[in-house]
Design a protein around this motif. Structure first.
Motif, PDB file in Angstrom:
ATOM      1  N   GLU A  61       0.864  -1.178   0.000  1.00 52.13           N
ATOM      2  CA  GLU A  61       0.000   0.000   0.000  1.00 52.13           C
ATOM      3  C   GLU A  61       0.894   1.219   0.000  1.00 52.13           C
ATOM      4  O   GLU A  61       1.863   1.292   0.763  1.00 52.13           O
ATOM      5  CB  GLU A  61      -0.918   0.024   1.217  1.00 52.13           C
ATOM      6  CG  GLU A  61      -1.870   1.204   1.186  1.00 52.13           C
ATOM      7  CD  GLU A  61      -2.940   1.148   2.266  1.00 52.13           C
ATOM      8  OE1 GLU A  61      -3.846   1.997   2.227  1.00 52.13           O
ATOM      9  OE2 GLU A  61      -2.875   0.271   3.148  1.00 52.13           O
ATOM     10  N   GLN A  62       0.592   2.153  -0.893  1.00 53.67           N
ATOM     11  CA  GLN A  62       1.367   3.386  -0.937  1.00 53.67           C
ATOM     12  C   GLN A  62       0.503   4.523  -1.466  1.00 53.67           C
ATOM     13  O   GLN A  62      -0.501   4.303  -2.134  1.00 53.67           O
ATOM     14  CB  GLN A  62       2.632   3.224  -1.760  1.00 53.67           C
ATOM     15  CG  GLN A  62       2.449   2.874  -3.208  1.00 53.67           C
ATOM     16  CD  GLN A  62       3.790   2.617  -3.885  1.00 53.67           C
ATOM     17  OE1 GLN A  62       4.750   3.328  -3.657  1.00 53.67           O
ATOM     18  NE2 GLN A  62       3.847   1.604  -4.718  1.00 53.67           N
ATOM     19  N   SER A  70      -4.131   6.718  -1.283  1.00 56.94           N
ATOM     20  CA  SER A  70      -3.365   5.487  -1.149  1.00 56.94           C
ATOM     21  C   SER A  70      -4.090   4.380  -1.900  1.00 56.94           C
ATOM     22  O   SER A  70      -5.327   4.319  -1.879  1.00 56.94           O
ATOM     23  CB  SER A  70      -3.238   5.080   0.320  1.00 56.94           C
ATOM     24  OG  SER A  70      -2.436   6.003   1.010  1.00 56.94           O
ATOM     25  N   ILE A  72      -3.567  -0.010  -3.083  1.00 54.60           N
ATOM     26  CA  ILE A  72      -2.880  -1.266  -2.845  1.00 54.60           C
ATOM     27  C   ILE A  72      -2.518  -1.854  -4.196  1.00 54.60           C
ATOM     28  O   ILE A  72      -3.361  -1.947  -5.097  1.00 54.60           O
ATOM     29  CB  ILE A  72      -3.773  -2.211  -2.022  1.00 54.60           C
ATOM     30  CG1 ILE A  72      -4.031  -1.578  -0.649  1.00 54.60           C
ATOM     31  CG2 ILE A  72      -3.136  -3.590  -1.899  1.00 54.60           C
ATOM     32  CD1 ILE A  72      -5.084  -2.278   0.174  1.00 54.60           C
ATOM     33  N   GLU A  73      -1.225  -2.234  -4.340  1.00 55.70           N
ATOM     34  CA  GLU A  73      -0.709  -2.669  -5.637  1.00 55.70           C
ATOM     35  C   GLU A  73       0.228  -3.855  -5.482  1.00 55.70           C
ATOM     36  O   GLU A  73       0.742  -4.094  -4.400  1.00 55.70           O
ATOM     37  CB  GLU A  73       0.123  -1.557  -6.285  1.00 55.70           C
ATOM     38  CG  GLU A  73      -0.497  -0.194  -6.321  1.00 55.70           C
ATOM     39  CD  GLU A  73       0.497   0.846  -6.812  1.00 55.70           C
ATOM     40  OE1 GLU A  73       1.043   0.679  -7.913  1.00 55.70           O
ATOM     41  OE2 GLU A  73       0.732   1.813  -6.075  1.00 55.70           O
ATOM     42  N   ARG A 162     -10.021  -0.342  -2.943  1.00 53.96           N
ATOM     43  CA  ARG A 162      -8.653  -0.201  -2.425  1.00 53.96           C
ATOM     44  C   ARG A 162      -7.625  -0.609  -3.484  1.00 53.96           C
ATOM     45  O   ARG A 162      -6.549  -0.044  -3.547  1.00 53.96           O
ATOM     46  CB  ARG A 162      -8.461  -1.005  -1.149  1.00 53.96           C
ATOM     47  CG  ARG A 162      -9.160  -0.372   0.050  1.00 53.96           C
ATOM     48  CD  ARG A 162      -8.968  -1.193   1.298  1.00 53.96           C
ATOM     49  NE  ARG A 162      -9.725  -2.442   1.167  1.00 53.96           N
ATOM     50  CZ  ARG A 162      -9.537  -3.523   1.902  1.00 53.96           C
ATOM     51  NH1 ARG A 162      -8.616  -3.543   2.833  1.00 53.96           N
ATOM     52  NH2 ARG A 162     -10.277  -4.596   1.730  1.00 53.96           N
TER      53      ARG A 162
END
Length: 181
Positions: A61-62, A70, A72-73, A162
């Motif tokens: 998460e960034q 933010s 999530i990847e 997300r």
């Protein structure tokens, strides 16, 4: 000749930065008319589908300033000049997750935004992950939180927003198809 090819008449550089450059091309259209194309040049990127021994996979998460949120990847990063994608894959896995692997397999490459950018992202799967004894530092301007999730948890993250980017959605689809084989 490429079907519907647009030949460049002239190209005007607008901006050249650390990650991208922007140009405006005057083009000859297939119907004989002319048009303008704003094009972002990008060195390309790599993303890693990192699968754990218990069939979960690693996400980070960034904060993404371009989206002002933010997300999530899967671990990912840009290619350095002259760098082979597999080298980038290993580096990004190590930097963003603290894991490494000797088992990378190329999955696919695809254009991220072909309407205005030439970025190609190369997707790899990494299995038989090993925790690094000494973690590799992230880039100085990078802040991530590591997550280990099941496919079902990832699908729920897509549903609630997300997970919001194409490379990670692709990874989830790929995992779902792989696990059903």
């Amino acid at each position: 000749m490429k079907k519907f090819e647009e030949k460049t008449i002239q190209s005007q550089p607008i901006y050249s930065g650390k990650v991208i450059s922007l140009k405006v091309d005057d083009v000859s259209l297939p119907n004989g008319e002319t048009g303008k194309r704003e094009i972002i040049n990008h060195p390309g990127a790599v993303a890693v589908i990192a699968i754990t021994e218990n069939n979960k996979f690693l996400l980070v998460e960034q904060y993404r300033k371009a989206l002002e949120r933010s997300i999530i990847e899967i671990p990912a990063g840009k290619l350095e000049k002259g760098e082979e994608p597999i080298v980038t894959a290993r580096r990004e896995l190590e930097e963003e997750t603290g894991y490494t692997s000797d088992h990378f397999e190329f999955v696919q490459a695809f254009a991220t935004s072909p309407g205005f950018a030439d970025e190609i992202i190369h997707i790899y799967v990494a299995e038989k992950l090993k925790k690094l004894d000494i973690p590799v530092d992230l880039d100085e301007d990078e802040f991530v939180e590591l997550m280990e999730v099941s496919l079902e948890e990832a699908e729920a993250m897509v549903a609630d927003g997300r997970i919001y980017d194409a490379k990670t959605a692709f990874a989830i689809l790929w995992l779902k198809l792989k696990m059903n084989i």
